[in-house]
Design a protein around this motif. Structure first.
Motif, PDB file in Angstrom:
ATOM      1  N   VAL A 186       0.845  -1.204   0.000  1.00 47.16           N
ATOM      2  CA  VAL A 186       0.000   0.000   0.000  1.00 47.16           C
ATOM      3  C   VAL A 186       0.879   1.253   0.000  1.00 47.16           C
ATOM      4  CG1 VAL A 186      -1.955   1.161   1.074  1.00 47.16           C
ATOM      5  CG2 VAL A 186      -1.713  -1.314   1.309  1.00 47.16           C
ATOM      6  N   GLN A 187       2.027   1.181   0.691  1.00 52.27           N
ATOM      7  CA  GLN A 187       2.951   2.325   0.670  1.00 52.27           C
ATOM      8  C   GLN A 187       3.535   2.510  -0.728  1.00 52.27           C
ATOM      9  OE1 GLN A 187       3.821   0.207   4.036  1.00 52.27           O
ATOM     10  NE2 GLN A 187       5.125   1.799   4.912  1.00 52.27           N
ATOM     11  N   VAL A 188       3.854   1.372  -1.367  1.00 48.55           N
ATOM     12  CA  VAL A 188       4.362   1.436  -2.743  1.00 48.55           C
ATOM     13  C   VAL A 188       3.325   2.118  -3.633  1.00 48.55           C
ATOM     14  CG1 VAL A 188       5.051   0.059  -4.744  1.00 48.55           C
ATOM     15  CG2 VAL A 188       5.789  -0.627  -2.432  1.00 48.55           C
ATOM     16  N   ILE A 223       0.396  -2.715  11.129  1.00 48.23           N
ATOM     17  CA  ILE A 223       0.282  -1.278  10.849  1.00 48.23           C
ATOM     18  C   ILE A 223       1.647  -0.810  10.398  1.00 48.23           C
ATOM     19  CG2 ILE A 223      -0.145   1.035  11.744  1.00 48.23           C
ATOM     20  CD1 ILE A 223      -2.014  -0.113  13.780  1.00 48.23           C
ATOM     21  N   GLU A 224       1.714  -0.217   9.225  1.00 51.28           N
ATOM     22  CA  GLU A 224       2.964   0.363   8.763  1.00 51.28           C
ATOM     23  C   GLU A 224       2.782   1.857   8.569  1.00 51.28           C
ATOM     24  OE1 GLU A 224       5.752  -1.759   5.954  1.00 51.28           O
ATOM     25  OE2 GLU A 224       3.906  -2.903   5.689  1.00 51.28           O
ATOM     26  N   GLY A 225       3.880   2.555   8.673  1.00 48.61           N
ATOM     27  CA  GLY A 225       3.841   4.002   8.440  1.00 48.61           C
ATOM     28  C   GLY A 225       4.967   4.399   7.516  1.00 48.61           C
ATOM     29  N   PRO A 263      15.181  -5.665   4.031  1.00 53.11           N
ATOM     30  CA  PRO A 263      15.660  -5.380   2.673  1.00 53.11           C
ATOM     31  C   PRO A 263      15.247  -3.994   2.185  1.00 53.11           C
ATOM     32  CG  PRO A 263      14.235  -7.355   2.701  1.00 53.11           C
ATOM     33  CD  PRO A 263      14.260  -6.808   4.088  1.00 53.11           C
ATOM     34  N   PHE A 264      14.162  -3.434   2.763  1.00 52.22           N
ATOM     35  CA  PHE A 264      13.596  -2.183   2.235  1.00 52.22           C
ATOM     36  C   PHE A 264      14.003  -0.936   2.992  1.00 52.22           C
ATOM     37  CE2 PHE A 264      10.661  -3.429   5.524  1.00 52.22           C
ATOM     38  CZ  PHE A 264      10.352  -4.756   5.247  1.00 52.22           C
ATOM     39  N   THR A 265      14.796  -1.103   4.050  1.00 54.52           N
ATOM     40  CA  THR A 265      15.284   0.077   4.786  1.00 54.52           C
ATOM     41  C   THR A 265      16.786  -0.021   5.007  1.00 54.52           C
ATOM     42  OG1 THR A 265      14.577  -1.054   6.809  1.00 54.52           O
ATOM     43  CG2 THR A 265      13.168   0.728   6.016  1.00 54.52           C
ATOM     44  N   LEU A 295       8.381  -2.441  17.576  1.00 61.90           N
ATOM     45  CA  LEU A 295       8.269  -2.254  16.122  1.00 61.90           C
ATOM     46  C   LEU A 295       9.631  -2.311  15.440  1.00 61.90           C
ATOM     47  CD1 LEU A 295       9.298   0.884  15.596  1.00 61.90           C
ATOM     48  CD2 LEU A 295       6.998   1.439  16.328  1.00 61.90           C
ATOM     49  N   GLY A 296       9.580  -2.486  14.109  1.00 59.78           N
ATOM     50  CA  GLY A 296      10.761  -2.390  13.261  1.00 59.78           C
ATOM     51  C   GLY A 296      10.664  -1.116  12.435  1.00 59.78           C
ATOM     52  N   CYS A 297      11.812  -0.550  12.087  1.00 60.99           N
ATOM     53  CA  CYS A 297      11.782   0.739  11.387  1.00 60.99           C
ATOM     54  C   CYS A 297      13.091   0.963  10.630  1.00 60.99           C
ATOM     55  CB  CYS A 297      11.557   1.880  12.379  1.00 60.99           C
ATOM     56  SG  CYS A 297      12.786   1.908  13.711  1.00 60.99           S
ATOM     57  N   PHE A 318      11.391   7.816   6.118  1.00 61.52           N
ATOM     58  CA  PHE A 318      11.495   6.727   7.090  1.00 61.52           C
ATOM     59  C   PHE A 318      10.218   5.901   7.048  1.00 61.52           C
ATOM     60  CE2 PHE A 318       9.722  10.153   9.829  1.00 61.52           C
ATOM     61  CZ  PHE A 318       8.657   9.498  10.413  1.00 61.52           C
ATOM     62  N   ALA A 319      10.337   4.661   7.529  1.00 59.03           N
ATOM     63  CA  ALA A 319       9.180   3.759   7.547  1.00 59.03           C
ATOM     64  C   ALA A 319       9.251   2.905   8.805  1.00 59.03           C
ATOM     65  CB  ALA A 319       9.165   2.875   6.296  1.00 59.03           C
ATOM     66  N   PHE A 320       8.117   2.385   9.184  1.00 54.61           N
ATOM     67  CA  PHE A 320       8.078   1.495  10.351  1.00 54.61           C
ATOM     68  C   PHE A 320       6.924   0.515  10.191  1.00 54.61           C
ATOM     69  CE2 PHE A 320       4.374   3.591  12.084  1.00 54.61           C
ATOM     70  CZ  PHE A 320       4.494   4.895  11.623  1.00 54.61           C
ATOM     71  N   GLY A 321       7.018  -0.576  10.942  1.00 48.82           N
ATOM     72  CA  GLY A 321       5.947  -1.568  10.904  1.00 48.82           C
ATOM     73  C   GLY A 321       5.793  -2.208  12.271  1.00 48.82           C
ATOM     74  N   MET A 322       4.545  -2.447  12.664  1.00 46.87           N
ATOM     75  CA  MET A 322       4.318  -3.100  13.963  1.00 46.87           C
ATOM     76  C   MET A 322       3.111  -4.020  13.889  1.00 46.87           C
ATOM     77  SD  MET A 322       2.976   0.157  16.122  1.00 46.87           S
ATOM     78  CE  MET A 322       3.161   1.638  15.130  1.00 46.87           C
TER      79      MET A 322
HETATM   80  C1  2NL Z   1       8.171  -5.134  11.378  1.00 48.05           C
HETATM   81  C2  2NL Z   1       8.956  -4.278  10.520  1.00 48.05           C
HETATM   82  C3  2NL Z   1       8.846  -2.603   8.874  1.00 48.05           C
HETATM   83  C4  2NL Z   1       8.788  -1.166   6.971  1.00 48.05           C
HETATM   84  C5  2NL Z   1       8.194  -2.132   7.763  1.00 48.05           C
HETATM   85  C6  2NL Z   1       8.567  -0.145   4.749  1.00 48.05           C
HETATM   86  C7  2NL Z   1       7.716   0.062   3.695  1.00 48.05           C
HETATM   87  C8  2NL Z   1       8.208   0.674   2.565  1.00 48.05           C
HETATM   88  C9  2NL Z   1       9.486   1.068   2.508  1.00 48.05           C
HETATM   89  C10 2NL Z   1      10.301   0.822   3.586  1.00 48.05           C
HETATM   90 CL1  2NL Z   1       7.182   0.919   1.247  1.00 48.05          CL
HETATM   91  N1  2NL Z   1       9.832   0.231   4.686  1.00 48.05           N
HETATM   92  N2  2NL Z   1       8.084  -0.751   5.866  1.00 48.05           N
HETATM   93  C11 2NL Z   1      10.030  -0.682   7.316  1.00 48.05           C
HETATM   94  C12 2NL Z   1      10.681  -1.184   8.420  1.00 48.05           C
HETATM   95  C13 2NL Z   1      10.084  -2.154   9.222  1.00 48.05           C
HETATM   96  O1  2NL Z   1       8.203  -3.556   9.604  1.00 48.05           O
HETATM   97  O2  2NL Z   1       8.701  -5.729  12.267  1.00 48.05           O
HETATM   98  N3  2NL Z   1       6.884  -5.229  11.147  1.00 48.05           N
HETATM   99  C14 2NL Z   1       6.003  -6.000  11.949  1.00 48.05           C
END
Ligand code: 2NL
Length: 356
Positions: A186-188, A223-225, A263-265, A295-297, A318-322
């Motif tokens: 969805v971010q893409v 939830i991602e940001g 891989p994406f950060t 969370l990861g970020c 920046f991005a994060f996901g939890m």
């Molecule tokens: C985790 C970690 C993460 C992201 C999600 C993200 C999305 C785009 C670009 C770069 Cl389009 N990053 N998302 C980045 C870092 C961590 O999630 O542990 N999730 C449960």
């Protein structure tokens, strides 16, 4: 033939008063006509004949006949009401008016919904808009755009639920369809839809080829940001996520970042919060460490920006996901993720009143 004596008529009608309570609706109406009918009712006829009686009889019979008419009217009304339905709670209605009332069930927000809403609201306060997208995605949106190498284990059939949609797409060619393994597609899509600035928060269900156990589910919430603009740095990431942690947990919450890999950060980190139960001294909830992983970020990888039509020489992000279910489990002390899927009221009603 002579009319029956008025007293005999009265005596013959009285037992029929008692019997009204046993009649069904049609029989009751037939009886009503037979006794009180305007043309041929037995009691009506008797009352009409009073005029020809000697004065003494007229008074005595008249009083008795009128009283009986009132009794019949009351009895007919009562039986009609009883037959109309159980709401009157009469005998035989099936309703016991002595039972205590049943309390109406009061609805409550599911603990996962509550956590998802709270998190999205906190980011909304920082200018992040909510976005959603499809749960069935192509490999390109789910993996390639996000810099997953072709041999990444997540792309394996054993880890990801591929959907057979016909056609000649093959796993690995970017066109194969799968149930998204994270909300990142969805971010893409958001980045491809228009130029920065981008600030989005994306709640949604994601899918993995896992079987249910106390800490895994084949479908779960994420939830991602994402924030992309000119001059965004790791400082913005830290400030944003610290604000989130203090809003969601408590004003006294501390955070720490540990290096990680996605891989994406690049760089990538895991964020821990000081345990909100013990304040950091160590307890069962934080396994004695004083910290909880939340969370990861990381900073969005330049290749990902490029794949999404954003020039990494101009913009950073920046991005994060939890996992809001994991956070709900920590917050409410829920030992098994399956409890969040069962819809079991014995479990849910224990949390219905639990505030933040
Ligand atoms: C985790 C970690 C993460 C992201 C999600 C993200 C999305 C785009 C670009 C770069 Cl389009 N990053 N998302 C980045 C870092 C961590 O999630 O542990 N999730 C449960």
């Amino acid at each position: 033939m002579a009319e029956p004596a008025p007293q005999a008529v009265l005596d013959s009608l009285r037992p029929r008063l008692e019997r009204l309570a046993t009649l069904d609706s049609p029989a009751l109406e037939v009886e009503h006509i037979a006794i009180l009918g305007r043309k041929s009712g037995a009691l009506t006829a008797l009352l009409r004949s009073l005029a020809v009686l000697p004065p003494d009889d007229r008074k005595r019979i008249g009083a008795a006949a009128n009283e009986l008419r009132k009794s019949f009217e009351v009895a007919f009304d009562a039986r009609r009401a009883e037959l109309a339905g159980p709401r009157h709670g009469g005998a035989g209605s099936g309703l016991d008016p002595t039972l205590p009332g049943r309390r109406r069930w009061v609805g409550a927000i599911h603990p996962v919904t509550r956590v998802v809403e709270e998190i999205c609201e906190i980011f909304h306060g920082l200018g992040f808009n909510r976005a959603v997208g499809p749960e069935a995605e192509t490999e390109w949106y789910n993996f390639q755009a996000l810099n997953f190498p072709a041999d990444h284990p997540a792309m394996d059939m054993h880890d990801t639920l591929y959907v057979d949609v016909g056609g000649d797409a093959r796993p690995g060619d970017g066109k194969a369809v799968l149930l998204r393994t994270h909300t990142s597609p969805v971010q893409v899509r958001t980045m491809l839809a228009g130029p920065p600035p981008v600030r989005v928060v994306i709640p949604g269900l994601v899918y993995r080829k896992d079987t249910f156990d106390p800490s895994h589910a084949p479908v779960f919430w994420q939830i991602e940001g994402l924030a992309v603009d000119r001059g965004i740095s790791f400082v913005d990431l830290k400030g944003t996520l610290l604000h989130f942690a203090r809003q969601f947990f408590s004003a006294a919450t501390r955070v720490r970042f540990r290096p990680s890999y996605f891989p994406f950060t690049e760089p990538s980190a895991e964020m821990d919060v000081s345990c909100y139960l013990c304040g950091g001294s160590g307890c069962a909830a934080c396994k004695g460490t004083g910290w909880m992983e939340i969370l990861g970020c990381g900073m969005v990888h330049p290749d990902v920006l490029r794949n999404c039509g954003v020039d990494p020489d101009v913009f950073t992000g920046f991005a994060f996901g939890m996992g809001p279910q994991r956070i709900a489990m920590q917050r409410y002390g829920i030992p098994d993720i399956r409890l969040l899927f069962d819809g079991d009221m014995r479990f849910l009603s224990q949390l219905a009143g639990a505030g933040a």
